[in-house]
Design a protein around this motif. Structure first.
Motif, PDB file in Angstrom:
ATOM      1  N   LEU A  41      11.219  -5.636   3.328  1.00  0.00           N
ATOM      2  CA  LEU A  41      10.376  -4.924   2.363  1.00  0.00           C
ATOM      3  C   LEU A  41       9.854  -3.600   2.913  1.00  0.00           C
ATOM      4  CD1 LEU A  41       8.134  -7.927   1.146  1.00  0.00           C
ATOM      5  CD2 LEU A  41      10.244  -7.087   0.102  1.00  0.00           C
ATOM      6  N   GLU A  42      10.154  -2.525   2.193  1.00  0.00           N
ATOM      7  CA  GLU A  42       9.513  -1.230   2.462  1.00  0.00           C
ATOM      8  C   GLU A  42       8.593  -0.984   1.283  1.00  0.00           C
ATOM      9  OE1 GLU A  42       9.933   0.617   5.058  1.00  0.00           O
ATOM     10  OE2 GLU A  42      11.907   0.126   5.874  1.00  0.00           O
ATOM     11  N   LEU A  43       7.277  -1.091   1.496  1.00  0.00           N
ATOM     12  CA  LEU A  43       6.366  -1.057   0.357  1.00  0.00           C
ATOM     13  C   LEU A  43       5.492   0.198   0.359  1.00  0.00           C
ATOM     14  CD1 LEU A  43       5.481  -4.852   0.550  1.00  0.00           C
ATOM     15  CD2 LEU A  43       7.287  -3.767  -0.778  1.00  0.00           C
ATOM     16  N   GLY A  44       4.357   0.091  -0.241  1.00  0.00           N
ATOM     17  CA  GLY A  44       3.532   1.280  -0.439  1.00  0.00           C
ATOM     18  C   GLY A  44       2.666   1.639   0.754  1.00  0.00           C
ATOM     19  N   GLY A  45       1.765   2.598   0.526  1.00  0.00           N
ATOM     20  CA  GLY A  45       0.878   3.042   1.598  1.00  0.00           C
ATOM     21  C   GLY A  45      -0.371   3.709   1.058  1.00  0.00           C
ATOM     22  N   LYS A  46      -1.311   3.907   1.945  1.00  0.00           N
ATOM     23  CA  LYS A  46      -2.525   4.669   1.629  1.00  0.00           C
ATOM     24  C   LYS A  46      -2.814   5.444   2.906  1.00  0.00           C
ATOM     25  CE  LYS A  46      -5.125   5.989  -1.270  1.00  0.00           C
ATOM     26  NZ  LYS A  46      -4.725   6.497  -2.586  1.00  0.00           N
ATOM     27  N   SER A  47      -1.861   6.307   3.226  1.00  0.00           N
ATOM     28  CA  SER A  47      -1.802   6.859   4.584  1.00  0.00           C
ATOM     29  C   SER A  47      -2.903   7.883   4.870  1.00  0.00           C
ATOM     30  CB  SER A  47      -0.429   7.485   4.809  1.00  0.00           C
ATOM     31  OG  SER A  47       0.559   6.485   4.638  1.00  0.00           O
ATOM     32  N   PRO A  48      -3.577   7.714   6.014  1.00  0.00           N
ATOM     33  CA  PRO A  48      -4.636   8.645   6.391  1.00  0.00           C
ATOM     34  C   PRO A  48      -4.089   9.809   7.223  1.00  0.00           C
ATOM     35  CG  PRO A  48      -4.605   6.782   7.899  1.00  0.00           C
ATOM     36  CD  PRO A  48      -3.470   6.577   6.935  1.00  0.00           C
ATOM     37  N   GLN A  49      -4.592  10.996   6.941  1.00  0.00           N
ATOM     38  CA  GLN A  49      -4.341  12.136   7.827  1.00  0.00           C
ATOM     39  C   GLN A  49      -5.717  12.548   8.365  1.00  0.00           C
ATOM     40  OE1 GLN A  49      -1.463  15.906   8.177  1.00  0.00           O
ATOM     41  NE2 GLN A  49      -2.020  15.454   6.114  1.00  0.00           N
ATOM     42  N   ILE A  50      -5.867  12.473   9.699  1.00  0.00           N
ATOM     43  CA  ILE A  50      -7.196  12.671  10.305  1.00  0.00           C
ATOM     44  C   ILE A  50      -7.255  14.062  10.933  1.00  0.00           C
ATOM     45  CG2 ILE A  50      -8.846  11.741  11.975  1.00  0.00           C
ATOM     46  CD1 ILE A  50      -7.150   9.135  11.978  1.00  0.00           C
TER      47      ILE A  50
ATOM     48  N   ASN B  12      -7.991   2.589   9.572  1.00  0.00           N
ATOM     49  CA  ASN B  12      -7.399   1.246   9.600  1.00  0.00           C
ATOM     50  C   ASN B  12      -7.981   0.314   8.530  1.00  0.00           C
ATOM     51  OD1 ASN B  12      -5.604   1.735  11.656  1.00  0.00           O
ATOM     52  ND2 ASN B  12      -7.017   1.071  13.280  1.00  0.00           N
ATOM     53  N   ASP B  13      -9.016   0.758   7.856  1.00  0.00           N
ATOM     54  CA  ASP B  13      -9.659  -0.094   6.848  1.00  0.00           C
ATOM     55  C   ASP B  13      -8.893   0.012   5.524  1.00  0.00           C
ATOM     56  OD1 ASP B  13     -11.329  -1.568   5.258  1.00  0.00           O
ATOM     57  OD2 ASP B  13     -12.873  -0.004   5.100  1.00  0.00           O
ATOM     58  N   THR B  14      -7.714  -0.565   5.512  1.00  0.00           N
ATOM     59  CA  THR B  14      -6.832  -0.557   4.343  1.00  0.00           C
ATOM     60  C   THR B  14      -5.855  -1.709   4.514  1.00  0.00           C
ATOM     61  OG1 THR B  14      -5.009   0.642   3.280  1.00  0.00           O
ATOM     62  CG2 THR B  14      -5.414   1.197   5.560  1.00  0.00           C
ATOM     63  N   VAL B  15      -5.355  -2.203   3.393  1.00  0.00           N
ATOM     64  CA  VAL B  15      -4.369  -3.296   3.507  1.00  0.00           C
ATOM     65  C   VAL B  15      -2.998  -2.735   3.902  1.00  0.00           C
ATOM     66  CG1 VAL B  15      -5.517  -4.791   1.854  1.00  0.00           C
ATOM     67  CG2 VAL B  15      -3.732  -3.221   1.034  1.00  0.00           C
ATOM     68  N   TYR B  16      -2.855  -1.409   3.800  1.00  0.00           N
ATOM     69  CA  TYR B  16      -1.563  -0.787   4.090  1.00  0.00           C
ATOM     70  C   TYR B  16      -1.453  -0.348   5.546  1.00  0.00           C
ATOM     71  CZ  TYR B  16      -1.043  -0.552  -0.989  1.00  0.00           C
ATOM     72  OH  TYR B  16      -0.942  -0.858  -2.315  1.00  0.00           O
ATOM     73  N   GLY B  17      -0.263   0.026   5.943  1.00  0.00           N
ATOM     74  CA  GLY B  17      -0.054   0.513   7.314  1.00  0.00           C
ATOM     75  C   GLY B  17       1.288   1.215   7.439  1.00  0.00           C
ATOM     76  N   LEU B  18       1.545   2.162   6.522  1.00  0.00           N
ATOM     77  CA  LEU B  18       2.849   2.812   6.577  1.00  0.00           C
ATOM     78  C   LEU B  18       2.818   4.005   7.535  1.00  0.00           C
ATOM     79  CD1 LEU B  18       5.723   2.829   5.631  1.00  0.00           C
ATOM     80  CD2 LEU B  18       5.058   4.027   3.565  1.00  0.00           C
TER      81      LEU B  18
END
Ligand code: NAD
Length: 496
Positions: free
Chosen positions: A263-272, A420-426
């Motif tokens: 599975l390649e799924l979604g994300g909520k990717s952070p840019q810091i 890191n406070d997200t269910v995603y990790g893409l």
């Protein structure tokens, strides 16, 4: 290339509408079709075969027969490579046509389909063709009276289910390594964007991929997709798409033949962005590009912008300035940098997030509206919300549209905690001139990809995929071949 030339070419374009099964172009057995709606102007481009369980079964049977008689997997590696190179050559020959099909199906600008989507797909085919005889087995360090080999064998029948946001590119991330490893494939494109996958199936036949080895079966997710994932003779489902469908696929596998699922799924990717970044202008360019490229319809979109509080207001002003560059235009106009949202329902979904954000306390810094409505198409202007909290829907759910949420942080620990406070990790990214901080933070981020001082530093040699609910299994790189093969241990016992 001009807009007029593209309009003329688009008017004369013939859209593939039939499935490719066992080397033949066929309609759905039921005779049913579904409308392929073009998001550029909301008009129906063509009617496409609405395949269902019967068609999927025919495709899987053809794929299994091709696998069992070895017409592809047992070909000399040199021959397989030649055929895959030929396929890449044919895709290059038809690059303009493929680019137009993809732009009309999906709404992305022609300049991207010509320079990014189709060339990247071609590169995948070539790269795995080159790799196919470079990855081989091991001889184990067994005791003297035994000789053990560890060999990699193709799995058999691979079901590939792909999304609409990079239709050909995502398809080739799966088809290229699966073919290189010697499998047979049943590819199910997204119903919003079936054209280039169908064309790929036709070009593969022209290149000499034997019938039955690459079958392309269009249809709806609930019918064709589900039938493929529940089929008792499919060995792997390689999927790119949403988490909701990913969950279903694991259930289908459990309720059928325990096929593997990748599975390649979604994300909520952070840019810091840390205040000590060397070049805040470059970081602002990346912040805008990271969310607005491809209308924000990217699994690894940099949708959460985390900025150190001391520079936040000035940095947001920079990103707001840059957003104007991504104003949507006619996808067929070579000058357009962004185009239409893939469908009316996706546009409504994105507008729903825009509507909700101020109610949760975010402040609109730019955009927020549907534009170009007179075209009949589905366009949203680049939108930025400031003062987003990580608890807001905008920070938690994947929007899959051109909407950025800005979150301020006070120090490194807080930045990592929010990221890191997200269910995603893409994907994830950070901007700093401090090399220790760069390494330290990169190791703490729970994501499949970390980009330091640059965004979307993608390359075919680096595996792509996520941690946590962004899925498992990797596309790209030699590691992708692991997904399409299984290990076999063969031991010979003899007298030393
Ligand atoms: P989706 O999950 O709705 O659809 C993806 C595919 O699954 C389509 O081909 C669809 O027909 C099929 N499908 C739908 N329901 C099905 C079912 N019940 N059984 C079997 N197949 C079914 O996703 P989408 O809206 O097309 O694409 C957007 C999603 O894809 C986003 O969540 C995005 O993040 C994700 N995505 C991830 C990556 C990655 O590499 N991680 C890349 C691109 C897109």
């Amino acid at each position: 290339m001009t807009l007029q030339k593209n309009l003329d070419r688009a008017a004369g374009l013939s859209f593939p509408s039939q499935a490719v099964i066992d080397g033949k172009l066929v309609s759905a057995k039921s005779g049913k079709t579904f409308p392929n709606v073009g998001p550029r102007d909301g008009r129906v481009l063509n009617e496409v075969a609405a395949c269902d369980a019967d068609d999927i079964d025919a495709a899987v049977k053809a794929a299994r027969a091709a696998f069992e008689d070895g017409r592809w997997r047992n070909k000399h590696p040199r021959e397989k490579k030649k055929i895959m190179f030929k396929l890449a050559e044919l895709m290059e020959r038809d690059l303009e046509e493929l680019a137009l099909l993809e732009t009309l199906d999906m709404g992305k600008p022609i300049r991207d389909t010509l320079s990014v989507d189709i060339p990247t797909a071609i590169n995948s085919i070539r790269w795995y063709a080159e790799a196919l005889d470079k990855v081989y087995g091991e001889v184990a360090t067994t005791p003297a009276e035994r000789l053990s080999f560890v060999v990699r064998e193709p799995l058999g029948v691979v079901g590939a289910i792909v999304p609409w946001n990079f239709p050909l590119h995502m398809a080739c991330w799966k088809v290229a390594p699966a073919l290189a490893a010697g499998n047979s494939i049943v590819l199910k494109p997204a119903e919003q964007s079936p054209s280039t996958a169908l064309k790929l199936g036709e070009l593969a036949l022209e290149a000499g991929v034997p019938p039955g080895v690459l079958n392309v079966v269009p249809g709806l997710g609930e019918t064709a997709g589900q039938a493929l994932a529940r089929h008792m003779d499919v060995d792997l489902i390689a999927f790119t798409g949403s988490g909701d469908v990913g969950r279903k696929l694991m259930t289908y596998a459990g309720e059928s033949n325990l096929k593997r699922v990748a599975l390649e799924l979604g994300g909520k990717s952070p840019q810091i962005v840390f205040a000590d970044a060397e070049n805040l202008d470059e970081a602002a360019d990346a912040a805008a590009w990271g969310i607005f490229f491809n209308q924000g319809e990217i699994c690894n979109a940099a949708s959460r912008l985390l900025v150190e509080a001391s520079i936040k207001d000035a940095f947001v002003r920079k990103v707001v300035e840059r957003a104007a560059h991504y104003a949507p235009g006619d996808p067929l106009d070579p000058a357009s940098v962004t185009g239409a949202i893939v469908s009316e329902s996706q546009m409504r979904r994105v507008l729903g997030f825009i509507d909700k954000a101020p109610k949760e306390g975010a402040v609109l810094a730019r955009g927020g509206k549907r534009v170009r409505e007179e075209s009949g198409g589905f366009y949203i202007e680049p939108t930025i919300f400031d003062r987003v909290e990580n608890t807001h829907a905008l920070a938690r759910d994947e929007v899959f549209g051109p909407v950025l949420g800005v979150i301020a942080f006070k120090d490194e620990d807080e930045a990592v905690r929010i990221a890191n406070d997200t269910v995603y990790g893409l994907a994830s990214g950070l901007w700093t001139a401090n090399i220790s901080r760069a390494h330290r933070v990169a190791r703490k981020l729970r994501a499949g990809l970390v980009w330091i001082n640059g965004w979307d530093a993608c390359d075919i040699t680096v595996p792509f995929g996520g941690a946590k609910q962004s899925g498992f299994g990797r596309d790209r790189s030699l590691h992708a071949l692991e997904k399409y093969t299984e290990l076999k241990g063969i031991s010979i016992t003899y007298r030393p």
